[in-house]
Design an enzyme around this catalytic site. Structure first.
Site, mmCIF file in Angstrom:
data_model
loop_
_atom_site.group_PDB
_atom_site.id
_atom_site.type_symbol
_atom_site.label_atom_id
_atom_site.label_comp_id
_atom_site.label_asym_id
_atom_site.label_seq_id
_atom_site.Cartn_x
_atom_site.Cartn_y
_atom_site.Cartn_z
ATOM 1 N N HIS A 183 -38.562 6.764 37.679
ATOM 2 C CA HIS A 183 -38.781 8.325 37.221
ATOM 3 C C HIS A 183 -39.988 7.781 36.015
ATOM 4 C CE1 HIS A 183 -34.247 9.172 37.207
ATOM 5 N NE2 HIS A 183 -34.400 9.731 38.061
ATOM 6 N N SER A 204 -32.708 4.428 43.418
ATOM 7 C CA SER A 204 -31.707 5.154 42.422
ATOM 8 C C SER A 204 -30.784 4.932 41.465
ATOM 9 C CB SER A 204 -31.295 5.208 43.472
ATOM 10 O OG SER A 204 -30.082 6.653 43.760
#
Ligand code: PAF
Length: 281
Positions: free
Chosen positions: A37, A185
């Site tokens: 991210h 993840s």
């Protein structure tokens, strides 16, 4: 950095930015932010005047027996990461803000949504497309950033944006990996130490498939078979799918030519992992 907790607050902020002719970049997330991210936020920071990160664990994209309740939530830590990557705002609406009582409207991207992960997670991409469109309506971004790790999601969002003439550029960004190749993840946090040690075989398998594709006489089936053999060395693993598909249609590739994508989804204990790599023939 501003925290916008309601659609109206976020919409007013975006209106102010737009009235000053500032370009807006949106990074949609479900929180539990990691270095993947961070790379999206930093890219948005480089390319846009203002950057908003949405953090919303979207119930509409989880099936009844999936991990909505236990999905990791870490707002204070996430806000720190957003600030350190230069975000201007975090948009964190409540479930009732996004889906108030009586909510009835959903977006279905036909075909693409029922392949691959869609076969194992019915309704998942309907939930994703719906929330992403709603985020676009609120944040009105010029550009929106998504990781290639969720390759099918990216293809569906591109399709939706093109089909609905949405005035936003969808930017796909490379997968960020751990040193041993495991794609980052939020769900990696579910893995036990033993499972984590084995999880590297997912990317190792895909890499083996890429090597196989480059070998003389290779066929799509020999490529997927090479991936399967590596993954099946993991004790207790089950494979949802290993597929070699056309990058745009996500349909199975009949032969090794053009821009293809090799994708796999597996279950390791209680954790479902997905990953994919390009295969350019
Ligand atoms: O990739 C995700 O985290 C989610 O599917 C998204 C795009 C934020 C929609 O909820």
């Amino acid at each position: 950095m501003i925290l916008a907790r309601s659609p109206s607050m976020m919409r007013n902020l975006a209106r102010r930015w737009r009235s000053k002719n500032l370009t807006i970049g949106l990074v949609p997330t479900m929180g539990a932010l990691h270095a993947g991210h961070a790379s999206l936020i930093r890219r948005a920071r480089r390319e846009c005047d203002r950057v908003a990160v949405s953090i919303f664990v979207n119930p509409a994209q989880f099936g009844p027996n999936e991990d909505f309740a236990r999905y990791p939530r870490s707002l204070p830590q996430d806000r720190r990461l957003c600030a350190s990557c230069g975000a201007d705002a975090v948009y964190h609406p409540g479930t009732q803000d996004v889906y108030p009582a009586g909510y009835r409207t959903f977006v279905e991207v036909e075909g693409l949504s029922s392949l691959l992960c869609g076969r194992f997670r019915p309704g998942h991409f309907r939930g994703v497309a719906t929330v992403v469109l709603k985020l676009f309506q609120t944040v009105v971004p010029h550009r929106a950033y998504f990781g290639e790790k969720d390759f099918q999601q990216l293809a569906i969002i591109k399709r939706m944006s093109s089909d609905l003439h949405l005035p936003v550029k969808i930017v796909g960004c490379p997968t960020i990996r751990e040193k041993d190749g495991l794609a980052l993840s939020s769900r990696n946090a579910y893995l036990s130490p033993e499972e984590r040690a084995q999880a590297r075989r997912l990317y190792a398998g895909l890499s083996r498939g890429v090597e196989r594709a480059a070998a003389a006489g290779a066929k799509p089936e020999s490529v997927t078979q090479a991936v399967r053999s590596e993954i099946l060395a993991i004790p207790g693993v089950s494979i949802d799918y290993v597929s070699l598909v056309d990058e745009n249609t996500l349909e199975d590739a009949p032969r090794l030519s053009g821009r293809l994508r090799l994708l796999a989804a597996i279950r390791l204990g209680k954790t479902r992992l997905i990953d994919n790599v390009p295969v350019i023939c």
